[in-house]
Design an enzyme around this catalytic site. Structure first.
Site, mmCIF file in Angstrom:
data_model
loop_
_atom_site.group_PDB
_atom_site.id
_atom_site.type_symbol
_atom_site.label_atom_id
_atom_site.label_comp_id
_atom_site.label_asym_id
_atom_site.label_seq_id
_atom_site.Cartn_x
_atom_site.Cartn_y
_atom_site.Cartn_z
ATOM 1 N N SER A 293 0.661 -1.027 -0.110
ATOM 2 C CA SER A 293 0.102 0.115 0.000
ATOM 3 C C SER A 293 1.230 1.836 -0.125
ATOM 4 C CB SER A 293 -0.871 -0.252 1.309
ATOM 5 O OG SER A 293 -1.754 1.256 1.137
ATOM 6 N N LYS B 10 -0.538 -4.286 -3.573
ATOM 7 C CA LYS B 10 -1.498 -3.911 -2.528
ATOM 8 C C LYS B 10 -1.653 -2.202 -3.743
ATOM 9 C CE LYS B 10 -4.898 -1.741 -0.248
ATOM 10 N NZ LYS B 10 -5.639 -0.956 0.081
#
Length: 529
Positions: free
Chosen positions: A446, A471
Site C-alpha cells: 500500500s 496492493k
C-alpha cells in the site's frame, strides 16, 4: 342497609362522644337544636344522606379524573413508543440507504470483477424489505450481507465496519482533533462535486486563494471529536492556525501543525521554555453556511492522548554506533541507528513500521540525526510495513525527492490518469542528497509501495530485498449516521513510470544491501520516464 342508613345509625348511636370526631357543623346543622326531637332526628338523617351522596359524587369524580389521567399517560407512552419505533425504523433504513449511496457514487471496480449498478440497486430494495422491526444490529448485519453479495469477490477491501470497528480508525486521525483537511479538488471529488464552497470567488482555479494562502477545506469531522464539539463543520475553509495563514504547505502538513500545537512541547522543551501545553489550538474557519470567519478554540480530549506524543525523546545526537534510537517516546513508528556498513562506511539505518501522522516528522528527525553523525549513506527499511496513511507516504517520499517530483498517479473511474496528490505552493527541496537504499519484501504494501515506486522511478533510491506485496487499490473511509463506517475502493495507484502496483508489486534490483559502488552504478543506469 344502605351506606347512608348505616352512617346515620353510627351518628345516632353516639350522640355525645362521637361528635368530637365529626366535621364542624355547618350553619344548616347547627340550627337543628331549635327543632323538636322527632323532627330533628328526621332532618339529621336527611342531612347525613345528602352528605353521603356528595361524598359518593366526589369519589366518583376523582375516580373518573384518575382514570382519564391514567388513560392519557398510557396514550402518551404508546405514542412515544410508536415514535421511537418509527425513528428506529427510519434510522435502520437510513443505514441501508447510506451504504447503497456511497457505493453507487464512489466504488470503482478496479479489478474488473463484474460489478453491476443495477444489481446493487436491486440489493438495496431487497435489503430494505428485510428490515421490518429490528434493532440497529439487524440493520448492520443486513448491510454486511448487502456488501458481500454486491461487491466482486476479488475486492476484499470494500467492507462494512461496526461502530466499535470504526472507532479503532481514530488512531489515523492526522490532526489529533478529529479534523480531516483536503484541497478544493479533494473536497469536490470525495464529498460533493456540486457543493457550493466558501471562498469560491477567491480561488477560481488552483488551490491557492486570491487572499494569498492555500485553501484547505474540511472533508469530514469525526463524531464526538473536539472539532465537532467546537462547532466545525464539513465544507468550512481553514483560514488560520494560531493566527498564521497556511501558505506553501499541504493539507497533511497543516494537519500536523495542528497536532503539534495541541500536543504541546516535549518535557525537555517545556523545561527550556518554562511553559507547558494548554492542550488548545486556535483555529479560524470561514463557514460554508454563511461565509463568516469564526475563531475556534479546539481542546484535545485529554492531556495524555495525543497519538503518543508525550514522553522523553532519545538524544537525537547520540553518536553510538549500533545503538537503537526511538522517537516519540518509544511509541512512534520510527527507529534509527548508526551501524557499520560495507567497506568501512557508516550506514544510517532508519526503520519505518507504518505510515501515520507522526511518520514524516519522525523520519525527518532520524535522517537529520544520522546526517549530523556523519552517515555515508542511508537505508530506509520498509519491510513488513503494510502501509497506513497515503498522504504520510507522499510526504516521506518528498523528504528525499522535493515537492515538485511526481509521486503517484491515480486511475479514475473513466480510466484517465490523474495527479491528485496536493502540491505545496512553495517549493520544498529534498532534505538530503546522500545515497539511499530502500529495503522491501513481500509484506511491503500500500502506502509503502507508493514510496518505493516513487523513489525508484525518480532514480532516487536503489531497491533491495523482494518484490513488494502488490496492493495498489485506493480506499476511502465513510462514517455513517449510526456511528458505523464503510471502507470503499474508489481508485487505484500507478507509479510515476505508469507501473500498475496492484497485484504486480514493485521489483527490486538487489537481494541484499549493495555496496556503494553498486548503488552508484544502479542510479547512473536509471532513467526517469
Amino acid at each position: 342497609a344502605s351506606l347512608a342508613a348505616a352512617l346515620a345509625l353510627v351518628v345516632l348511636s353516639f350522640p355525645g362522644p362521637a361528635a368530637a370526631f365529626l366535621p364542624t357543623p355547618s350553619p344548616q346543622t347547627s340550627q337543628l337544636k331549635n327543632l323538636p326531637k322527632q323532627k330533628q332526628q328526621q332532618t339529621t338523617t336527611k342531612t347525613v344522606r345528602q352528605g353521603s351522596r356528595e361524598r359518593e359524587q366526589s369519589v366518583s369524580t376523582r375516580g373518573r379524573e384518575s382514570d382519564a389521567q391514567a388513560q392519557a399517560q398510557a396514550q402518551a407512552a404508546q405514542a412515544e413508543a410508536q415514535a421511537a419505533t418509527q425513528a428506529e425504523a427510519e434510522a435502520n433504513d437510513s443505514v441501508i440507504q447510506e451504504v447503497w449511496e456511497v457505493v453507487d457514487q464512489h466504488f470503482l471496480d478496479a479489478r474488473n470483477g463484474g460489478y453491476s449498478r443495477e444489481r446493487w440497486s436491486a440489493l438495496r430494495d431487497e435489503s430494505v424489505g428485510k428490515l421490518g422491526r429490528g434493532d440497529g444490529d439487524k440493520a448492520r448485519k443486513i448491510a454486511r450481507q448487502m456488501i458481500k453479495r454486491g461487491i466482486p469477490k476479488n475486492d476484499p477491501y470494500t467492507r462494512f465496519l461496526s461502530p466499535k470497528e470504526f472507532s479503532r480508525l481514530a488512531k489515523y486521525d492526522v490532526s489529533g482533533v478529529g479534523l480531516n483537511l483536503g484541497t478544493r479538488e479533494e473536497y469536490a471529488s470525495r464529498v460533493d462535486a456540486k457543493a457550493s464552497l466558501s471562498g469560491a470567488k477567491e480561488a477560481a482555479s488552483g488551490s491557492s486563494g486570491g487572499d494569498g494562502f492555500d485553501q484547505f477545506f474540511v472533508l469530514g469531522v469525526i463524531k464526538g471529536s473536539p472539532s465537532e464539539v467546537a462547532g466545525i463543520h464539513q465544507g468550512d475553509r481553514l483560514v488560520a492556525i494560531e493566527g498564521t495563514r497556511p501558505k506553501g504547505i499541504t493539507p497533511l502538513q497543516a494537519s500536523q501543525r495542528i497536532r503539534d500545537t495541541i500536543s504541546g512541547p516535549t518535557p525537555a522543551e517545556e523545561a527550556e521554555t518554562a511553559s507547558g501545553s494548554e492542550g488548545v489550538v486556535r483555529l479560524s474557519f470561514e463557514r460554508a453556511s454563511d461565509g463568516q470567519v469564526v475563531a475556534f478554540e479546539v481542546r484535545r480530549q485529554d492531556a495524555g492522548a495525543a497519538g503518543g506524543e508525550g514522553g522523553n525523546r532519545q538524544n537525537l545526537l547520540d553518536r553510538g554506533v549500533n545503538a537503537l534510537n526511538s522517537l516519540s517516546g518509544g511509541s512512534g513508528p520510527v527507529e534509527y541507528r548508526m551501524r557499520q556498513g560495507r567497506g568501512g562506511l557508516l550506514e544510517g539505518y532508519v526503520s519505518l513500521k507504518e505510515f501515520n501522522a507522526r511518520s514524516p516528522k519522525d523520519v525527518r528527525q532520524a535522517v537529520e540525526a544520522l546526517d549530523q553523525q556523519g552517515a555515508d549513506y542511508l537505508v530506509l527499511d520498509l519491510r513488513d510495513n503494510l502501509g497506513g496513511l497515503v498522504p504520510a507516504g507522499v510526504e516521506v517520499s518528498r523528504l528525499f525527492l522535493g515537492s515538485e517530483a511526481p509521486v503517484v498517479y491515480t486511475v479514475a473511474s473513466d480510466g484517465q490518469l490523474e495527479d491528485r496528490v496536493p502540491h505545496p505552493a512553495q517549493y520544498q527541496p529534498p532534505m538530503t542528497d546522500k545515497p539511499l537504499v530502500l529495503l522491501v519484501n513481500g509484506s511491503t504494501a500500500s502506502a509503502s509501495e507508493i514510496v518505493a515506486g516513487a523513489l525508484k522511478d525518480n532514480c532516487r533510491a536503489t531497491l533491495a530485498g523482494e518484490t513488494t506485496f502488490g496492493k495498489g487499490l485506493i480506499q476511502s473511509v465513510y462514517e455513517l449516521s449510526d456511528g458505523s463506517g464503510l471502507i470503499v475502493t474508489v481508485g487505484k495507484y500507478v507509479t510515476p513510470a505508469r507501473v500498475d502496483i496492484d497485484r504486480h508489486g514493485i521489483s527490486t534490483s538487489f537481494k541484499k544491501i549493495p555496496s556503494m559502488e553498486e548503488m552508484q552504478s544502479n542510479i547512473r543506469a536509471c532513467r526517469v520516464k
